[in-house]
Scaffold this active site. Structure first.
Site, PDB file in Angstrom:
ATOM      1  N   ARG A 115       0.858  -1.181   0.000  1.00 48.92           N
ATOM      2  CA  ARG A 115       0.000   0.000   0.000  1.00 48.92           C
ATOM      3  C   ARG A 115       0.895   1.232   0.000  1.00 48.92           C
ATOM      4  O   ARG A 115       1.747   1.395   0.876  1.00 48.92           O
ATOM      5  CB  ARG A 115      -0.961  -0.013   1.183  1.00 48.92           C
ATOM      6  CG  ARG A 115      -0.322  -0.117   2.553  1.00 48.92           C
ATOM      7  CD  ARG A 115      -1.356   0.117   3.654  1.00 48.92           C
ATOM      8  NE  ARG A 115      -0.850  -0.255   4.958  1.00 48.92           N
ATOM      9  CZ  ARG A 115      -0.096   0.508   5.737  1.00 48.92           C
ATOM     10  NH1 ARG A 115       0.262   1.726   5.317  1.00 48.92           N
ATOM     11  NH2 ARG A 115       0.320   0.090   6.911  1.00 48.92           N
ATOM     12  N   HIS A 147      -2.111   3.302   6.472  1.00 50.94           N
ATOM     13  CA  HIS A 147      -3.048   2.211   6.734  1.00 50.94           C
ATOM     14  C   HIS A 147      -4.485   2.715   6.603  1.00 50.94           C
ATOM     15  O   HIS A 147      -5.307   2.112   5.917  1.00 50.94           O
ATOM     16  CB  HIS A 147      -2.799   1.652   8.132  1.00 50.94           C
ATOM     17  CG  HIS A 147      -3.785   0.634   8.567  1.00 50.94           C
ATOM     18  ND1 HIS A 147      -3.862  -0.621   8.013  1.00 50.94           N
ATOM     19  CD2 HIS A 147      -4.772   0.685   9.497  1.00 50.94           C
ATOM     20  CE1 HIS A 147      -4.828  -1.302   8.581  1.00 50.94           C
ATOM     21  NE2 HIS A 147      -5.405  -0.533   9.489  1.00 50.94           N
ATOM     22  N   TYR A 195       7.342   4.104  10.297  1.00 52.75           N
ATOM     23  CA  TYR A 195       7.732   2.694  10.305  1.00 52.75           C
ATOM     24  C   TYR A 195       8.160   2.161   8.938  1.00 52.75           C
ATOM     25  O   TYR A 195       8.505   0.990   8.814  1.00 52.75           O
ATOM     26  CB  TYR A 195       6.588   1.827  10.864  1.00 52.75           C
ATOM     27  CG  TYR A 195       5.251   1.983  10.151  1.00 52.75           C
ATOM     28  CD1 TYR A 195       4.940   1.235   9.012  1.00 52.75           C
ATOM     29  CD2 TYR A 195       4.292   2.877  10.621  1.00 52.75           C
ATOM     30  CE1 TYR A 195       3.729   1.374   8.364  1.00 52.75           C
ATOM     31  CE2 TYR A 195       3.074   3.024   9.986  1.00 52.75           C
ATOM     32  CZ  TYR A 195       2.794   2.275   8.862  1.00 52.75           C
ATOM     33  OH  TYR A 195       1.586   2.432   8.223  1.00 52.75           O
TER      34      TYR A 195
END
Length: 368
Positions: free
Chosen positions: A267, A271, A281
């Protein structure tokens, strides 16, 4: 029964894991690298698949903008997963049932859900999923992995009714760590229910990397424990995704039971738009590495080499998507303001006494 001469259970594990190689048909350069697996699609079908992927990318971009403007509610970005989502849906038929996760709204739209209803669902409006029983879809599941258990049940219902259809569901790599995931594939396998389970491995369950979620080398190999076939495909390659889902669907219709498909994808965005910051991250180098595998770029290269896609066609698709989105958000804005009684009235066919009391209480307040 043959007996073994040693207790090398580690070798048994490695032997199984080595069988799960990633299938790829179309590489990053738009070249066919596996002619024998190339699906039989007409020029018109190839163009339509590309149109849907481009349209979905624009829908994602506009949905992010609308979310930031406060005109949408919950939204999970889809850029980077178009091949996994659109090509898998392209292998289905209208009679098939789709049980999506919250990132899988595009599949519902291409299965018949009006765009304005998708926007209303994002806002939490009760009309967002109105009339979906006619479309063979269920609302996007917010509980991680819960749709896998539901899919096993829907698939068994299809089998008991003798219908020529399958139940298809999606979850992410994080969903494969949930108990519902195992229960769903095990139940469907035990009853040979016509289900296709898809794990969209986009490398991160929110901020948790795939590498720390499980000791398994692949997610597809988890199918072995349930006694069903599993396969890993390049989820940025529309042809490998389409071919795997089509084959799984044919197996299910033939009474051979469910399959598990792991699509390796990424992606590009966060999120969800609810506060996630992927820069905390994920590294820029990792993002750049996956950007080179963009499903739209490689599919566009392939089609252009065959004179099946042009800049003009792409621009027409983009403009059509923008017009449709503009009209749909206008319709969503004009929907009646949601009331508490609207929510209560759709929860049960016949309200229990406690909810009847609440309904009457709120009805009195709303009538003032």
């Amino acid at each position: 029964m043959a007996s073994r001469t040693n207790l090398d259970e580690v070798k048994t594990l490695h032997d199984i894991e080595e069988k799960f190689e990633t299938v790829q048909i179309l590489n990053e350069e738009g070249k066919i690298v596996n002619d024998s697996l190339m699906p039989d699609l007409t020029d018109e079908q190839l163009q339509e698949m590309m149109r849907r992927m481009v349209y979905t990318r624009i829908l994602d971009q506009r949905s992010i903008s609308l979310n930031r403007q406060g005109r949408l509610g919950f939204y999970a970005p889809t850029a980077g997963q178009e091949a996994s989502q659109i090509a898998s849906h392209f292998a289905l038929e209208k009679e098939d049932f789709i049980l999506p996760g919250y990132r899988d709204v595009p599949q519902l739209i291409w299965h018949g859900l009006p765009l304005e209803q998708a926007f209303l669902w994002s806002r939490g409006h009760v009309d967002g999923m109105k009339g979906i029983e006619k479309l063979n879809i269920l609302p996007p599941q917010i509980i991680i992995g819960a749709q896998y258990v539901q899919t096993a049940g829907v698939a068994l219902g299809i089998k008991k009714r003798g219908k020529k259809a399958v139940a298809v569901t999606y979850t992410g790599d994080g969903g494969s760590s949930q108990g519902d995931f195992y229960e769903g594939i095990n139940f469907a396998g035990a009853f040979k229910a016509p289900a296709v389970f898809i794990v969209q491995n986009n490398q991160f369950a929110i901020s948790t990397p795939r590498s720390v979620q499980t000791a398994a080398k692949t997610l597809a190999q988890k199918a072995v424990a349930a006694g069903i076939p599993g396969i890993v495909v390049d989820g940025m390659d529309p042809f490998s995704v389409y071919a795997a889902v089509k084959r799984a669907r044919e197996r299910a219709l033939a009474g051979e039971g469910p399959s598990l498909i792991e699509t390796i994808c990424y992606r590009f965005g966060p999120h969800t738009m609810s506060g996630d910051d992927p820069t905390r991250y994920r590294t820029e180098d990792l993002d750049n590495e996956w950007a080179k595998k963009d499903p739209l770029v490689r599919f566009r290269k392939f089609l252009e080499q065959k004179n099946l896609w042009s800049e003009e066609q792409e621009n027409e698709t983009i403009e059509q998507a923008k017009e449709d989105i503009k009209a749909a958000i206008k319709k969503a804005d004009s929907a009646p303001k949601q009331k508490v009684t609207d929510l209560i009235s759709v929860m049960y066919e016949e309200l229990p006494q406690t909810l009847k009391e609440q309904y009457e209480f709120y009805q009195a307040k709303e009538s003032k």
